[in-house]
Design a protein around this motif. Structure first.
Motif, PDB file in Angstrom:
ATOM      1  N   THR A 100      -9.294   7.646  -5.114  1.00  0.00           N
ATOM      2  CA  THR A 100      -9.214   9.182  -4.829  1.00  0.00           C
ATOM      3  C   THR A 100      -7.946   9.579  -5.587  1.00  0.00           C
ATOM      4  N   SER A 101      -8.161  10.867  -6.222  1.00  0.00           N
ATOM      5  CA  SER A 101      -7.006  11.568  -6.874  1.00  0.00           C
ATOM      6  C   SER A 101      -6.181  12.088  -5.925  1.00  0.00           C
ATOM      7  N   VAL A 102      -4.795  11.669  -6.007  1.00  0.00           N
ATOM      8  CA  VAL A 102      -3.562  12.260  -5.071  1.00  0.00           C
ATOM      9  C   VAL A 102      -2.786  13.248  -6.143  1.00  0.00           C
ATOM     10  N   GLY A 103      -2.361  14.193  -5.731  1.00  0.00           N
ATOM     11  CA  GLY A 103      -1.266  14.877  -6.164  1.00  0.00           C
ATOM     12  C   GLY A 103       0.017  15.242  -5.693  1.00  0.00           C
ATOM     13  N   TRP A 104       1.152  15.416  -6.101  1.00  0.00           N
ATOM     14  CA  TRP A 104       2.239  15.750  -5.481  1.00  0.00           C
ATOM     15  C   TRP A 104       3.344  16.283  -6.355  1.00  0.00           C
ATOM     16  N   LEU A 105       4.221  17.149  -5.767  1.00  0.00           N
ATOM     17  CA  LEU A 105       5.310  17.575  -6.410  1.00  0.00           C
ATOM     18  C   LEU A 105       6.620  16.726  -6.645  1.00  0.00           C
ATOM     19  N   PHE A 131       0.902  -1.150   0.116  1.00  0.00           N
ATOM     20  CA  PHE A 131       0.158  -0.038  -0.015  1.00  0.00           C
ATOM     21  C   PHE A 131       0.716   1.333  -0.060  1.00  0.00           C
ATOM     22  N   GLU A 132       2.007   1.175   0.725  1.00  0.00           N
ATOM     23  CA  GLU A 132       2.827   2.341   0.861  1.00  0.00           C
ATOM     24  C   GLU A 132       3.448   2.711  -0.490  1.00  0.00           C
ATOM     25  N   HIS A 133       3.569   1.710  -1.622  1.00  0.00           N
ATOM     26  CA  HIS A 133       4.129   2.074  -2.881  1.00  0.00           C
ATOM     27  C   HIS A 133       3.221   2.634  -3.683  1.00  0.00           C
ATOM     28  N   LEU A 134       1.952   2.564  -3.320  1.00  0.00           N
ATOM     29  CA  LEU A 134       0.875   3.097  -4.044  1.00  0.00           C
ATOM     30  C   LEU A 134       1.093   4.675  -3.676  1.00  0.00           C
ATOM     31  N   LEU A 135       1.389   5.133  -2.664  1.00  0.00           N
ATOM     32  CA  LEU A 135       1.214   6.376  -2.281  1.00  0.00           C
ATOM     33  C   LEU A 135       2.190   7.214  -2.769  1.00  0.00           C
TER      34      LEU A 135
END
Length: 302
Positions: free
Chosen positions: A39-44, A11-15
């Motif tokens: 859920t749509s998740v965004g990051w830099l 699960f951590e690898h999905l984040l």
């Protein structure tokens, strides 16, 4: 059967990576998104080796270059500056100019954050993430335009100057587009002045479409290259790729290449030079005169 620890690892690898681990020393960043558990998740994401181009490499766009350099210089010095909209013919250096100002001012704390048009709905979150940082950020959206009903339009409009919250002093938005009005307009909209479809104030709907462009404080326009400007660009890139011969045969080949592409621009010149150099013709060296009587360099980077 997988145990709980294995499940947590998967699960951590999905984040996405936590923002606390982001290397803010990187010169540029890209906003990334993925779907995690619906859920749509965004990051830099840090970009440690962005495309490097210098302002001096860009020729035949001197007024535009001077304006964007002045505006960016004010910004990195902590003075007031404007959001910038660069519009005009494709391949004439709009995106390259933004990359060039990053290269020019990165040592003074400037950073670039590239955001895809489809991710502009996250713009408020991106600005909130950047606001506490000491660096100065240009949020860059390339090839910007909208169709009816796209949500990113209102998000961009709000961040530019339409939100109740004050805009962050360390963030500017630079955008490029092939058209000045970022939303399509139609001739039949004039008919709505007769209250078609029950619209009581049809002129307001039309004004809404052009208001987004007006929220950019600085407009820079780019125009098609003349034949001479195109040939200067082709000679420059041939020299960069090791082909220093310029004769009537090479010139004719460059013109035929542009004719086949239906365009004369710095990008087309760059592509022609890559093609010719890729054929191994790098051992011929003679002078390369300019149609203007001097070597003018490259008017555009693709």
């Amino acid at each position: 059967m997988l145990n709980l620890e294995s499940l947590l690892i998967r699960f951590e690898h999905l984040l996405p990576p936590p923002h606390a681990e982001l290397n803010w020393a990187a010169p540029a960043f890209r906003w990334r998104k993925k779907i995690v558990l619906g859920t749509s998740v965004g990051w830099l994401e840090a970009i440690h080796h962005p495309h490097k181009i210098q302002l001096a490499d860009l020729q035949n766009v001197e007024p535009q270059k001077a304006e964007i350099a002045r505006n960016t210089r004010q910004f990195v010095q902590g003075r007031l500056a404007n959001n910038v909209l660069l519009t005009g013919t494709r391949g004439t250096g709009k995106s390259s100019l933004v990359k060039a100002v990053l290269h020019e001012y990165v040592s003074q704390g400037l950073r670039l954050v590239e955001v895809d048009k489809d991710d502009l709905c996250d713009l408020a979150d991106i600005v909130a993430l950047l606001a506490p940082r000491p660096e100065r950020f240009i949020v860059f959206c390339d090839d910007l335009s909208f169709e009816e009903g796209e949500g990113g339009y209102k998000a961009l409009k709000s961040v530019l100057d339409g939100s109740v919250a004050a805009t962050s002093s360390n963030v500017l938005i630079y955008a490029t587009s092939n058209r000045r009005h970022l939303l399509p307009e139609y001739f039949d909209e004039n008919l709505k002045t007769r209250h078609v479809d029950g619209e009581i104030h049809p002129a307001d709907a039309v004004e809404e479409k052009i208001s987004l462009s007006e929220r950019f404080g600085l407009w820079l326009s780019f125009y098609p290259f003349t034949q001479d400007e195109y040939l200067v660009a082709a000679r420059h890139w041939l020299a960069e790729f090791g082909v220093r011969q310029w004769d009537e045969t090479t010139e004719r080949a460059a013109l035929n290449w542009a004719l086949g592409r239906g365009s004369r621009s710095g990008r087309v010149a760059w592509q022609f030079a890559r093609d010719l150099a890729g054929r191994g013709k790098t051992d011929r060296v003679i002078s390369r005169p300019s149609p203007h009587g001097k070597d003018s360099g490259d008017p555009c980077q693709p």
